[in-house]
Motif scaffolding. Structure first.
Motif, PDB file in Angstrom:
ATOM      1  N   ARG A   1      51.234  62.809   6.492  1.00  0.00           N
ATOM      2  CA  ARG A   1      50.530  63.886   5.792  1.00  0.00           C
ATOM      3  C   ARG A   1      51.466  64.461   4.728  1.00  0.00           C
ATOM      4  O   ARG A   1      52.646  64.667   4.986  1.00  0.00           O
TER       5      ARG A   1
ATOM      6  N   LEU B   1      48.707  60.737  -9.253  1.00  0.00           N
ATOM      7  CA  LEU B   1      47.983  61.485  -8.227  1.00  0.00           C
ATOM      8  C   LEU B   1      46.929  60.601  -7.553  1.00  0.00           C
ATOM      9  O   LEU B   1      46.797  60.609  -6.327  1.00  0.00           O
ATOM     10  N   ILE B   2      46.201  59.822  -8.325  1.00  0.00           N
ATOM     11  CA  ILE B   2      45.208  58.906  -7.761  1.00  0.00           C
ATOM     12  C   ILE B   2      45.890  57.879  -6.859  1.00  0.00           C
ATOM     13  O   ILE B   2      45.391  57.550  -5.772  1.00  0.00           O
TER      14      ILE B   2
ATOM     15  N   THR C   1      46.449  59.489  -3.591  1.00  0.00           N
ATOM     16  CA  THR C   1      45.240  59.567  -2.755  1.00  0.00           C
ATOM     17  C   THR C   1      44.981  58.234  -2.067  1.00  0.00           C
ATOM     18  O   THR C   1      44.478  58.214  -0.943  1.00  0.00           O
ATOM     19  N   ASP C   2      45.315  57.139  -2.720  1.00  0.00           N
ATOM     20  CA  ASP C   2      45.197  55.815  -2.089  1.00  0.00           C
ATOM     21  C   ASP C   2      46.246  55.633  -0.994  1.00  0.00           C
ATOM     22  O   ASP C   2      45.965  55.048   0.046  1.00  0.00           O
TER      23      ASP C   2
ATOM     24  N   TYR D   1      47.725  58.022   0.796  1.00  0.00           N
ATOM     25  CA  TYR D   1      47.436  58.955   1.893  1.00  0.00           C
ATOM     26  C   TYR D   1      45.933  59.246   1.918  1.00  0.00           C
ATOM     27  O   TYR D   1      45.502  60.355   1.591  1.00  0.00           O
ATOM     28  N   PRO D   2      45.091  58.285   2.314  1.00  0.00           N
ATOM     29  CA  PRO D   2      43.639  58.467   2.198  1.00  0.00           C
ATOM     30  C   PRO D   2      43.078  59.666   2.965  1.00  0.00           C
ATOM     31  O   PRO D   2      42.082  60.248   2.537  1.00  0.00           O
TER      32      PRO D   2
ATOM     33  N   LEU E   1      46.379  63.827   2.362  1.00  0.00           N
ATOM     34  CA  LEU E   1      46.936  64.466   1.170  1.00  0.00           C
ATOM     35  C   LEU E   1      46.243  65.790   0.891  1.00  0.00           C
ATOM     36  O   LEU E   1      45.009  65.876   0.931  1.00  0.00           O
TER      37      LEU E   1
ATOM     38  N   VAL F   1      46.529  68.811  -2.167  1.00  0.00           N
ATOM     39  CA  VAL F   1      47.114  69.156  -3.464  1.00  0.00           C
ATOM     40  C   VAL F   1      46.809  70.620  -3.756  1.00  0.00           C
ATOM     41  O   VAL F   1      45.649  71.045  -3.711  1.00  0.00           O
TER      42      VAL F   1
ATOM     43  N   LEU G   1      37.838  65.420 -11.505  1.00  0.00           N
ATOM     44  CA  LEU G   1      38.445  65.386 -10.176  1.00  0.00           C
ATOM     45  C   LEU G   1      38.492  66.753  -9.494  1.00  0.00           C
ATOM     46  O   LEU G   1      39.098  66.902  -8.435  1.00  0.00           O
TER      47      LEU G   1
ATOM     48  N   GLN H   1      37.363  67.206  -5.548  1.00  0.00           N
ATOM     49  CA  GLN H   1      37.877  66.287  -4.529  1.00  0.00           C
ATOM     50  C   GLN H   1      38.261  67.042  -3.261  1.00  0.00           C
ATOM     51  O   GLN H   1      38.758  68.176  -3.328  1.00  0.00           O
TER      52      GLN H   1
ATOM     53  N   TRP I   1      40.721  66.686  -1.304  1.00  0.00           N
ATOM     54  CA  TRP I   1      42.160  66.905  -1.159  1.00  0.00           C
ATOM     55  C   TRP I   1      42.681  68.046  -2.032  1.00  0.00           C
ATOM     56  O   TRP I   1      43.807  68.466  -1.902  1.00  0.00           O
TER      57      TRP I   1
END
Length: 104
Positions: free
Chosen positions: A48, A67-68, A71-72, A74-75, A78, A80, A95, A98, A100
């Protein structure tokens, strides 16, 4: 310094608490610093990550791409926390809603 009076010098600091890492980013995240932000968030075995961007004064397309990638990486782990400037860029880029992304 930018118009808000914040320093534009980039820094990334990571603190760990078990399997959770908090990465504090300061300054400008751009083409020359986005990869460092990504590496700071992925350098350990944390499952995490909280990416604290509240002290970021500039965030460009290279920063969005990093950043993207996070996200991949830490699906489901994450979070932010954006500055006003980062929030605006993420809203404009589509975005802003989202799961996250936390409120400023």
């Amino acid at each position: 310094m930018d118009q808000e009076g914040q320093e534009s010098v980039f820094s990334a600091t990571t603190e760990f608490d078990g399997d959770h890492a908090t990465v504090l980013i300061r300054g400008e995240v751009d083409m020359s610093t986005a990869e460092t932000m990504f590496q700071a968030a992925t350098r350990a075995t944390a499952t995490r990550v909280t990416l604290d961007l509240r002290e970021v004064s500039f965030f460009d397309s290279a920063a969005i791409q990093a950043l993207i990638r996070l996200t991949d990486h830490y699906p489901a782990g994450l979070v932010v926390i954006p500055s006003r400037q980062v929030r605006r860029v993420l809203d404009i880029s589509g975005l802003g809603e989202q799961p996250w992304l936390r409120p400023r």
